[in-house]
Design a protein around this motif. Structure first.
Motif, mmCIF file in Angstrom:
data_model
loop_
_atom_site.group_PDB
_atom_site.id
_atom_site.type_symbol
_atom_site.label_atom_id
_atom_site.label_comp_id
_atom_site.label_asym_id
_atom_site.label_seq_id
_atom_site.Cartn_x
_atom_site.Cartn_y
_atom_site.Cartn_z
ATOM 1 N N PRO A 1 0.835 -1.209 0.000
ATOM 2 C CA PRO A 1 0.000 0.000 0.000
ATOM 3 C C PRO A 1 0.867 1.256 0.000
ATOM 4 O O PRO A 1 1.873 1.337 0.713
ATOM 5 C CB PRO A 1 -0.796 -0.127 1.308
ATOM 6 N N LEU B 1 1.645 5.225 0.593
ATOM 7 C CA LEU B 1 1.249 6.357 1.416
ATOM 8 C C LEU B 1 1.032 7.577 0.543
ATOM 9 O O LEU B 1 1.845 7.889 -0.321
ATOM 10 C CB LEU B 1 2.332 6.652 2.462
ATOM 11 N N ARG C 1 7.774 4.861 -0.126
ATOM 12 C CA ARG C 1 6.483 4.789 -0.803
ATOM 13 C C ARG C 1 5.960 6.150 -1.223
ATOM 14 O O ARG C 1 5.252 6.271 -2.222
ATOM 15 C CB ARG C 1 5.464 4.080 0.098
ATOM 16 N N ASP C 2 6.281 7.212 -0.452
ATOM 17 C CA ASP C 2 5.860 8.544 -0.873
ATOM 18 C C ASP C 2 6.610 8.973 -2.121
ATOM 19 O O ASP C 2 6.079 9.692 -2.969
ATOM 20 C CB ASP C 2 6.058 9.558 0.256
ATOM 21 N N ALA D 1 -3.912 7.003 1.605
ATOM 22 C CA ALA D 1 -3.109 5.885 1.112
ATOM 23 C C ALA D 1 -3.806 5.279 -0.094
ATOM 24 O O ALA D 1 -5.020 5.444 -0.278
ATOM 25 C CB ALA D 1 -2.901 4.829 2.191
ATOM 26 N N LYS E 1 -4.554 1.764 -1.281
ATOM 27 C CA LYS E 1 -4.548 0.409 -0.723
ATOM 28 C C LYS E 1 -4.462 -0.639 -1.832
ATOM 29 O O LYS E 1 -4.575 -0.320 -3.013
ATOM 30 C CB LYS E 1 -5.788 0.205 0.135
#
Length: 403
Positions: free
Chosen positions: A94, A96, A271-272, A329, A331
């Motif tokens: 997932p 962010l 992840r960002d 987020a 998902k």
């Protein structure tokens, strides 16, 4: 299928993975050295770097007398970036969605998409239109970097090097003897050496990180080119038309650097950066790629692109906003939804290009059932999330003791 084609596929894949690793590693170090967040690096440096294939393909098409190919390349890549790449990356882990992306960057990306549709309505992207797009993306980059540097310029960061000199001065002050500047005392000499060493180290770190970024870009471009060439050969051998190859293989192929970079970033926990890479890349594709290409020569936009592909690109950009907003987020199930929609888009393109009998029932099902149902679902989710946020705020107000 020749051995050379298989070798090109294998080498291209290896170069994409290695290039993505080098680019993410270099970008992360560059962010720390320059004092800006990995998100901003993803929105600017990484996004521009991974848009290099689109820029190369579009400029080459313009110089070769086929500027119209640039529109299909950019529009197809932007759709693939969100639906396919974010979808596949979110399936792995997932993603962010930083509040800054939801509040600022995704709305700006939507604005760029709408602006492109508006300037293309007359059937041509003129040099003036291209200048407007290019100035817009330059202004965005400058504002993003400047604001990020101001936010990270915390007062506690500035004195990190200076205390070496300041402490020496205060120690001397306690003895009642003030050494003049350049007096050559061991303390002042040590302080000067410390400052010079820190500056030299920072400069070396920037050069090393920039070299990693450049090496990553080079491997991504070469790897994507090998994969696109090999995939085109395979598609032609299987009897696919040039139109279908262009709408699928080329669009996906020029998005492979974004895919490799986002997957590597997700595996490394950045992840960002993965989300910022896609959002920033879409803006660069419109502002820099189409902007610069139209400055070389005006770009003719096909009527079919104005009726279907450009509105789909705008709709996909809009769909990213509520999905990123719900829970801040993206998902796994949302990633699966994106990937499913991209498969449906590719199916429509192939059916339309081949004029298949299944095109009409497929279009009817998508237009009157799947798309409206998904839109209502996203609206309900966004409304629910707004209610949750408001409820938390009210609860916090009640928990604050009244004096």
């Amino acid at each position: 299928m020749s051995a050379l084609t298989v070798a090109a596929l294998a080498v291209g894949f290896v170069l994409l993975v290695a290039g993505g690793e080098s680019l993410v590693r270099g970008a992360g170090r560059l962010a720390v050295t320059l004092g800006i967040s990995p998100l901003v690096v993803g929105l600017t440096v990484v996004a521009f770097a991974t848009s290099t294939p689109e820029l190369a393909v579009s400029v080459d098409a313009a110089l070769s007398g086929h500027p119209g190919l640039a529109v299909g390349n950019v529009v197809g890549s932007n759709i693939a970036n969100i639906l396919l790449i974010l979808g596949l990356t979110a399936l792995i882990a997932p993603l962010l969605a930083n509040s800054r992306i939801v509040r600022v960057d995704i709305p700006i990306m939507v604005g760029f998409s709408i602006l492109l549709l508006v300037v293309a309505l007359d059937g041509v992207i003129s040099s003036l239109d291209g200048l407007l797009l290019f100035v817009g993306v330059v202004a965005y980059v400058v504002a993003t970097v400047v604001i990020s540097r101001r936010r990270t310029a915390d007062p506690t960061d500035a004195p990190q090097v200076e205390p070496t000199v300041g402490d020496a001065g205060s120690a001397e002050g306690t003895t009642g003897e003030q050494s003049p500047a350049g007096s050559g005392t061991p303390e002042s000499a040590a302080g000067a050496v410390g400052v010079d060493s820190a500056e030299a180290g920072a400069s070396h770190s920037v050069l090393k990180s920039s070299a990693l970024v450049a090496l990553g870009v080079l491997m991504l471009v070469v790897g994507a080119r090998l994969l696109v060439t090999a995939a085109s050969d395979l598609a032609a051998a299987w009897g696919m038309s040039d139109l279908v190859i262009g709408l699928t293989v080329v669009a996906i192929g020029t998005s492979l650097p974004e895919l490799a970079t986002s997957l590597v970033a997700a595996f490394r926990g950045e992840r960002d950066l993965a989300v910022g890479n896609i959002v920033g890349s879409n803006m660069f594709n419109i502002g820099a790629v189409l902007g610069l290409t139209s400055l070389i020569t005006p770009i003719e936009v096909a009527a079919g692109a104005i009726r279907f592909d450009l509105p789909i690109m705008v709709a996909v950009a809009l769909a990213l906003l509520p999905i990123a907003f719900t829970g801040m987020a993206i998902k796994r199930w949302e990633g699966l939804l994106f990937a499913g929609f991209y498969a449906a888009y590719i199916a429509y393109v192939v059916l339309q290009a081949s004029d298949h009998d299944a095109l009409e029932p497929f279009s009817t099902a998508m237009l009157w059932f799947v798309i409206p149902f998904t839109a209502v679902w996203l609206i309900v989710l966004a409304t629910y999330e707004l209610g949750v946020i408001r409820g938390r705020r009210q609860m916090r107000r009640h928990l604050v003791p009244e004096e």
